[in-house]
Design an enzyme around this catalytic site. Sequence first.
Site, PDB file in Angstrom:
ATOM      1  N   GLY A   3       0.928  -1.204  -0.111  1.00 38.12           N
ATOM      2  CA  GLY A   3       0.070   0.001  -0.072  1.00 38.12           C
ATOM      3  C   GLY A   3       0.940   1.209   0.160  1.00 38.12           C
ATOM      4  O   GLY A   3       1.874   1.250   0.694  1.00 38.12           O
ATOM      5  N   CYS A   4       0.423   2.423  -0.724  1.00 29.90           N
ATOM      6  CA  CYS A   4       1.277   3.579  -0.654  1.00 29.90           C
ATOM      7  C   CYS A   4       1.583   4.347   0.575  1.00 29.90           C
ATOM      8  O   CYS A   4       2.759   4.582   0.727  1.00 29.90           O
ATOM      9  CB  CYS A   4       0.375   4.662  -1.636  1.00 29.90           C
ATOM     10  SG  CYS A   4      -1.350   4.783  -1.248  1.00 29.90           S
ATOM     11  N   ASN A   5       0.649   4.277   1.484  1.00 28.57           N
ATOM     12  CA  ASN A   5       0.962   4.816   2.723  1.00 28.57           C
ATOM     13  C   ASN A   5       1.866   3.909   3.605  1.00 28.57           C
ATOM     14  O   ASN A   5       2.668   4.414   4.344  1.00 28.57           O
ATOM     15  CB  ASN A   5      -0.566   4.905   3.629  1.00 28.57           C
ATOM     16  CG  ASN A   5      -1.275   5.658   2.887  1.00 28.57           C
ATOM     17  OD1 ASN A   5      -1.221   6.986   2.746  1.00 28.57           O
ATOM     18  ND2 ASN A   5      -2.572   5.493   2.796  1.00 28.57           N
ATOM     19  N   VAL A   6       1.808   2.608   3.437  1.00 28.17           N
ATOM     20  CA  VAL A   6       2.506   1.609   4.139  1.00 28.17           C
ATOM     21  C   VAL A   6       4.015   1.835   3.664  1.00 28.17           C
ATOM     22  O   VAL A   6       4.932   1.988   4.304  1.00 28.17           O
ATOM     23  CB  VAL A   6       2.375   0.272   3.767  1.00 28.17           C
ATOM     24  CG1 VAL A   6       3.061  -0.814   4.650  1.00 28.17           C
ATOM     25  CG2 VAL A   6       0.605  -0.025   4.042  1.00 28.17           C
TER      26      VAL A   6
END
Length: 349
Positions: free
Chosen positions: A151-154
């Site tokens: 995931g991008c936030n991850v």
Amino acid sequence: MSFSVAVAGASGYAGGELLRLLADHPRLEVQTLTAFQNAGERLREVHPHLTSYADRTFVETTAEQLAGHDVVFLALPHGKSGAITAELDDQTLVVDCGADHRLVDEAAWDAFYGGDFAGAWPYGLPELLHAEEGGTQRTRLSGVKRIAVPGCNVTAITLGLQPGIRAGVIEPEDVVAVLAVGPSGAGRSLRTNLLASEILGSASAYAVGGTHRHTPEIRQNLETAGGGHVSVSFTPVLVPMARGILATATARLAPGFSAHDVRAAWELAYADEPFVHLLPEGTFPNVSDVTGSNTALVGLAIDEAAGRVVTVTAIDNLVKGTAGAAIQSANIALGLPEAMGLPVNGVAP
């Protein structure tokens, strides 16, 4: 030798970004573009900026359309990848940009996503540190046939904090991250809260209180890096920028460590990384510095009064946060140079 490529979900933001990057890749040749609602339309009607594909036509997203390619990139909503992948040949490299195969823990999947648990695939963050086995995730991607893109936030939080977790210079039980994110991270579907009239001139926190679906994945990564339990509080804030993430993450400084020890941990972790760069002391990134690139920029400081380490990490959510990570990982799996076809420099102004 070129590898034939199909992109499923090519009409969305992530799919479009895959096409943009693949257009300049010397060894990956896009042959098939699939979509759901846009099947039968010309690509120029959906992605007018992708002129090199202007006359190509989207076909329906079925296993039959995806079969027979060397590489299949899936840019589909969560829950849509498992059934299609089950029908693809085991020797096809399948790279899933969705959430279906990221989590190892089935209970975490049930709590944050629900539905059938498809199981974890090799994780597509080459820079992820491993405490127990040592090294990074890239050695575990060589030759694989299935990859789950983070995931991008991850990605932003992991790259910002993992060196400190790995070196033990920050306390893993007290991690707080607040991320400024653009609406493209939520996809292209029409939603009232993502309309320009709703977000321009404003900012709004969402998924407050540990409810964001990326939370267990963040914890999973940091625990991989540190080898022990991690407690993390993650709050995203929607801001009026089309793309990008600026992640400000803090953790308590572990006893007995100095500012020099802290900086040395990040320098050691990223000294040889092609896409992750630690900025000079006292320097912090802007989102615009990484727009359009597969680069992550990390700024580092110590709040002496509070006894906390502070990291500020900027990535383009559609490149390093999704499509770029997918191609970077595919390059490794195929035995190609890791950075092949990927932009290092951002776009300014």
